[in-house]
Design a protein around this motif. Structure first.
Motif, PDB file in Angstrom:
ATOM      1  N   THR A 100       0.761  -1.267   0.098  1.00  0.00           N
ATOM      2  CA  THR A 100      -0.022   0.074   0.062  1.00  0.00           C
ATOM      3  C   THR A 100       0.860   1.196   0.032  1.00  0.00           C
ATOM      4  O   THR A 100       0.225   2.361  -0.237  1.00  0.00           O
ATOM      5  CB  THR A 100      -0.869   0.086   1.424  1.00  0.00           C
ATOM      6  N   SER A 101       2.169   1.011   0.221  1.00  0.00           N
ATOM      7  CA  SER A 101       2.977   2.471   0.148  1.00  0.00           C
ATOM      8  C   SER A 101       3.277   2.723  -1.019  1.00  0.00           C
ATOM      9  O   SER A 101       4.023   3.670  -1.400  1.00  0.00           O
ATOM     10  CB  SER A 101       4.234   2.124   1.185  1.00  0.00           C
ATOM     11  N   ALA A 102       3.089   1.682  -2.274  1.00  0.00           N
ATOM     12  CA  ALA A 102       3.575   1.833  -3.588  1.00  0.00           C
ATOM     13  C   ALA A 102       2.256   1.941  -4.532  1.00  0.00           C
ATOM     14  O   ALA A 102       2.486   1.927  -5.598  1.00  0.00           O
ATOM     15  CB  ALA A 102       4.376   0.731  -3.906  1.00  0.00           C
ATOM     16  N   ILE A 103       1.361   2.618  -3.926  1.00  0.00           N
ATOM     17  CA  ILE A 103       0.216   2.753  -4.895  1.00  0.00           C
ATOM     18  C   ILE A 103      -0.279   4.357  -4.834  1.00  0.00           C
ATOM     19  O   ILE A 103       0.121   5.095  -3.616  1.00  0.00           O
ATOM     20  CB  ILE A 103      -1.033   1.807  -4.594  1.00  0.00           C
ATOM     21  N   ARG A 104      -1.026   4.839  -5.612  1.00  0.00           N
ATOM     22  CA  ARG A 104      -1.241   6.246  -5.548  1.00  0.00           C
ATOM     23  C   ARG A 104      -2.720   6.373  -6.409  1.00  0.00           C
ATOM     24  O   ARG A 104      -2.998   5.979  -7.171  1.00  0.00           O
ATOM     25  CB  ARG A 104      -0.178   7.164  -6.485  1.00  0.00           C
ATOM     26  N   PRO A 105      -3.517   6.990  -5.482  1.00  0.00           N
ATOM     27  CA  PRO A 105      -4.971   7.212  -5.931  1.00  0.00           C
ATOM     28  C   PRO A 105      -5.159   8.095  -7.284  1.00  0.00           C
ATOM     29  O   PRO A 105      -4.103   9.245  -7.282  1.00  0.00           O
ATOM     30  CB  PRO A 105      -5.692   7.752  -4.791  1.00  0.00           C
ATOM     31  N   ARG A 106      -5.757   7.717  -8.197  1.00  0.00           N
ATOM     32  CA  ARG A 106      -6.156   8.788  -9.391  1.00  0.00           C
ATOM     33  C   ARG A 106      -7.085   9.740  -9.014  1.00  0.00           C
ATOM     34  O   ARG A 106      -7.536  10.545  -9.780  1.00  0.00           O
ATOM     35  CB  ARG A 106      -6.576   8.037 -10.529  1.00  0.00           C
ATOM     36  N   ILE A 107      -7.480   9.878  -7.832  1.00  0.00           N
ATOM     37  CA  ILE A 107      -8.586  11.055  -7.365  1.00  0.00           C
ATOM     38  C   ILE A 107      -7.793  11.695  -6.320  1.00  0.00           C
ATOM     39  O   ILE A 107      -6.772  11.208  -5.845  1.00  0.00           O
ATOM     40  CB  ILE A 107      -9.931  10.400  -6.740  1.00  0.00           C
ATOM     41  N   GLU A 108      -8.243  12.934  -5.869  1.00  0.00           N
ATOM     42  CA  GLU A 108      -7.561  13.598  -4.898  1.00  0.00           C
ATOM     43  C   GLU A 108      -8.119  13.152  -3.590  1.00  0.00           C
ATOM     44  O   GLU A 108      -9.063  13.283  -2.931  1.00  0.00           O
ATOM     45  CB  GLU A 108      -8.070  15.222  -4.881  1.00  0.00           C
TER      46      GLU A 108
ATOM     47  N   GLU B 235      -5.471  11.480   0.351  1.00  0.00           N
ATOM     48  CA  GLU B 235      -4.421  10.996   0.821  1.00  0.00           C
ATOM     49  C   GLU B 235      -4.528   9.700   1.454  1.00  0.00           C
ATOM     50  O   GLU B 235      -5.430   9.427   2.394  1.00  0.00           O
ATOM     51  CB  GLU B 235      -3.996  12.147   1.978  1.00  0.00           C
ATOM     52  N   ILE B 236      -3.627   8.676   1.356  1.00  0.00           N
ATOM     53  CA  ILE B 236      -3.394   7.715   2.071  1.00  0.00           C
ATOM     54  C   ILE B 236      -2.975   7.793   3.381  1.00  0.00           C
ATOM     55  O   ILE B 236      -1.809   8.255   3.398  1.00  0.00           O
ATOM     56  CB  ILE B 236      -2.808   6.583   1.036  1.00  0.00           C
ATOM     57  N   LEU B 237      -3.684   7.556   4.270  1.00  0.00           N
ATOM     58  CA  LEU B 237      -3.163   7.628   5.749  1.00  0.00           C
ATOM     59  C   LEU B 237      -2.493   6.391   6.147  1.00  0.00           C
ATOM     60  O   LEU B 237      -1.597   6.502   6.987  1.00  0.00           O
ATOM     61  CB  LEU B 237      -4.433   7.873   6.479  1.00  0.00           C
ATOM     62  N   GLY B 238      -2.886   5.352   5.589  1.00  0.00           N
ATOM     63  CA  GLY B 238      -2.126   4.043   6.163  1.00  0.00           C
ATOM     64  C   GLY B 238      -3.013   2.994   5.861  1.00  0.00           C
ATOM     65  O   GLY B 238      -4.177   2.945   5.224  1.00  0.00           O
ATOM     66  N   ALA B 239      -2.535   1.476   6.317  1.00  0.00           N
ATOM     67  CA  ALA B 239      -3.256   0.565   5.811  1.00  0.00           C
ATOM     68  C   ALA B 239      -2.997  -0.449   6.904  1.00  0.00           C
ATOM     69  O   ALA B 239      -1.894  -0.682   7.361  1.00  0.00           O
ATOM     70  CB  ALA B 239      -3.028  -0.017   4.550  1.00  0.00           C
ATOM     71  N   THR B 240      -3.793  -1.279   7.028  1.00  0.00           N
ATOM     72  CA  THR B 240      -3.565  -2.763   7.787  1.00  0.00           C
ATOM     73  C   THR B 240      -3.780  -3.780   6.799  1.00  0.00           C
ATOM     74  O   THR B 240      -3.869  -3.721   5.677  1.00  0.00           O
ATOM     75  CB  THR B 240      -4.608  -2.758   8.942  1.00  0.00           C
ATOM     76  N   SER B 241      -3.910  -5.104   7.143  1.00  0.00           N
ATOM     77  CA  SER B 241      -3.853  -6.352   6.161  1.00  0.00           C
ATOM     78  C   SER B 241      -5.133  -6.125   5.323  1.00  0.00           C
ATOM     79  O   SER B 241      -4.898  -6.459   4.247  1.00  0.00           O
ATOM     80  CB  SER B 241      -4.028  -7.323   7.140  1.00  0.00           C
ATOM     81  N   ASP B 242      -6.277  -5.391   5.637  1.00  0.00           N
ATOM     82  CA  ASP B 242      -7.429  -5.715   4.941  1.00  0.00           C
ATOM     83  C   ASP B 242      -7.912  -4.361   4.658  1.00  0.00           C
ATOM     84  O   ASP B 242      -9.102  -4.216   4.048  1.00  0.00           O
ATOM     85  CB  ASP B 242      -8.131  -6.569   5.538  1.00  0.00           C
TER      86      ASP B 242
ATOM     87  N   ASP C 204      -2.802   4.170  -9.490  1.00  0.00           N
ATOM     88  CA  ASP C 204      -1.463   3.699 -10.015  1.00  0.00           C
ATOM     89  C   ASP C 204      -0.547   2.889  -9.412  1.00  0.00           C
ATOM     90  O   ASP C 204      -0.625   2.876  -8.002  1.00  0.00           O
ATOM     91  CB  ASP C 204      -0.793   5.016 -10.498  1.00  0.00           C
ATOM     92  N   VAL C 205       0.069   1.961  -9.668  1.00  0.00           N
ATOM     93  CA  VAL C 205       0.909   0.963  -8.762  1.00  0.00           C
ATOM     94  C   VAL C 205       2.336   1.116  -9.219  1.00  0.00           C
ATOM     95  O   VAL C 205       2.704   1.376 -10.531  1.00  0.00           O
ATOM     96  CB  VAL C 205       0.630  -0.524  -9.087  1.00  0.00           C
ATOM     97  N   ARG C 206       3.359   1.139  -8.401  1.00  0.00           N
ATOM     98  CA  ARG C 206       4.594   1.323  -8.570  1.00  0.00           C
ATOM     99  C   ARG C 206       4.978  -0.497  -8.463  1.00  0.00           C
ATOM    100  O   ARG C 206       4.189  -1.241  -8.251  1.00  0.00           O
ATOM    101  CB  ARG C 206       5.533   2.008  -7.294  1.00  0.00           C
ATOM    102  N   TYR C 207       6.370  -0.682  -8.818  1.00  0.00           N
ATOM    103  CA  TYR C 207       6.718  -2.046  -8.987  1.00  0.00           C
ATOM    104  C   TYR C 207       6.160  -2.892  -7.709  1.00  0.00           C
ATOM    105  O   TYR C 207       5.721  -3.998  -7.995  1.00  0.00           O
ATOM    106  CB  TYR C 207       8.539  -2.099  -9.028  1.00  0.00           C
ATOM    107  N   GLU C 208       6.714  -2.472  -6.284  1.00  0.00           N
ATOM    108  CA  GLU C 208       6.324  -3.500  -5.317  1.00  0.00           C
ATOM    109  C   GLU C 208       4.837  -3.709  -5.262  1.00  0.00           C
ATOM    110  O   GLU C 208       4.550  -4.723  -4.900  1.00  0.00           O
ATOM    111  CB  GLU C 208       6.612  -2.762  -3.968  1.00  0.00           C
ATOM    112  N   ALA C 209       4.146  -2.734  -5.589  1.00  0.00           N
ATOM    113  CA  ALA C 209       2.623  -3.067  -5.424  1.00  0.00           C
ATOM    114  C   ALA C 209       2.015  -3.790  -6.480  1.00  0.00           C
ATOM    115  O   ALA C 209       1.073  -4.778  -6.330  1.00  0.00           O
ATOM    116  CB  ALA C 209       1.777  -1.328  -5.873  1.00  0.00           C
TER     117      ALA C 209
END
Ligand SMILES: *Cc1c(COP(=O)(O)O)cnc(C)c1O
Length: 352
Positions: free
Chosen positions: A295-303, A305-312, A332-337
């Protein structure tokens, strides 16, 4: 349609592969397309071959096997040094492998001879990145012994930079590899078929060099899949950077305070969260988590902000905008994502 899902634009991948192959070809270099970022997907492997790629390369034998058994006609290259415990299957499912250990190559030779095959051996040379590779001084002897073994062919030499230590594949490093190739050719009176100079991190070198020396192959994954070079993650001109879209669904949207309430201890992954108080905000939860992607390697295509994530759960700060429950959000995904989404059984893969 089900979520989370990864939408895969095969035509964009094909376009990227064609463009890069043409660029490489203009300098006398061929491409091995690396499929490990997509779990050796047969659909993507087929698209790559359709774009003219002749070599499919992967770090995992299971992925090579998957593509081979899907009937995709290509030369198959194993990029991670073979495990001693899997040499028999390496010879069965890979035509060529990148190697760093003589005892492994001896076993490859034994099993290849037994299976009536000739397995191609490329010796990897350590040129500074300190992942796989023989020390420079040991390469010629390894090449010499390979020439004496039935069942294997000395296919060539290679190096891998820009991975473990982020060392740049400069013109100097490439000429160093070339010189080793020259000295092996002279010492043993052979012609090396393959001098494999590197990966997507070699893009800058590729476009700027006027002398590729004996380098005649690059093993390229990320640049084809995501349209970026990997030294600075810059987009490559005329390539698609959006061949993949990760889509997740809103399961909650509530107006909440941004500062948590209570005594703070460790979060789900053992960290102490630091939160900035921004007052009351629309807070969205998506059904997407670390089990589905990085989840640290994705970027939303809408406005948002990702605050964080847990397993699900992925939590978004939407400021003063709300989203409907059931709405889909694209990323959008980067390589790890990409890697994690392709590997996750929870993520539906949709080929477009
Ligand atoms: C992963 C890998 C590649 C491809 O790297 P990209 O950055 O995806 O282009 C090439 N060679 C080796 C040995 C690898 O492990």
């Amino acid at each position: 349609m089900a979520t989370p899902r990864l939408e895969i634009h095969l035509d964009r991948i094909t376009h990227n592969a064609r463009q890069l192959a043409a660029l490489c070809a203009s300098k006398g270099i061929g491409i091995a397309a690396v499929t490990k970022g997509v779990c050796g997907s047969p659909e993507i492997g087929a698209a790559l071959v359709q774009s003219g790629v002749q070599v499919l390369a992967d770090s995992r034998l299971a992925n090579l096997r998957r593509m081979r058994e899907a009937g995709i006609a290509a030369q198959y290259m194993l990029t991670r040094s073979p495990k001693l415990s899997e040499v028999e299957q390496v010879v069965q499912f890979a035509d060529v492998s990148l190697n760093t250990e003589m005892q492994v190559v001896r076993q490859l030779a034994r099993h290849a001879a037994r299976q009536g095959k000739v397995h191609g051996v490329i010796w990897m040379v350590e040129l500074g990145d300190l992942r796989e590779g023989l020390p420079k001084r040991a390469v010629a002897d390894a090449a010499g012994e390979t020439l004496s073994l039935p069942g294997v062919e000395l296919a060539g030499i290679g190096t891998n930079l820009g991975c473990f230590s982020g060392i740049k594949p400069t013109q100097g490093k490439m000429l160093e590899l070339s010189e080793i190739a020259v000295s092996i050719q002279e010492r043993f009176g052979v012609k090396l078929k393959v001098v494999s100079g590197g990966n997507s991190a070699n893009y800058e070198w590729l476009v700027s060099t006027s002398n590729v020396g004996l380098i005649n192959q690059l093993r390229i994954g990320e640049a084809i899949l995501l349209g970026r070079e990997t030294l600075y993650r810059r987009p490559i001109p005329e390539l698609y950077t959006d061949a993949f879209t990760l889509v997740a669904e809103v399961i909650e949207c509530q107006l909440k305070p941004s500062a948590p309430d209570g005594e703070v201890a460790l979060d789900a992954f053992g960290h102490v969260p630091h939160v900035e108080d921004r007052g009351w905000r629309w807070r969205v939860i998506l059904a997407l988590g670390e089990q589905d992607t990085a989840t640290s390697a994705i970027r939303p295509r809408i406005e948002a902000e990702i605050l964080g994530a847990t397993s699900d759960h992925l939590v978004l700060d939407m400021a003063d905008r709300s989203l409907a429950v059931g709405a889909e959000v694209a990323f959008d995904v980067r390589y790890e994502a990409l890697l994690r989404a392709m590997t996750s059984p929870y993520v539906l893969k949709v080929h477009l």
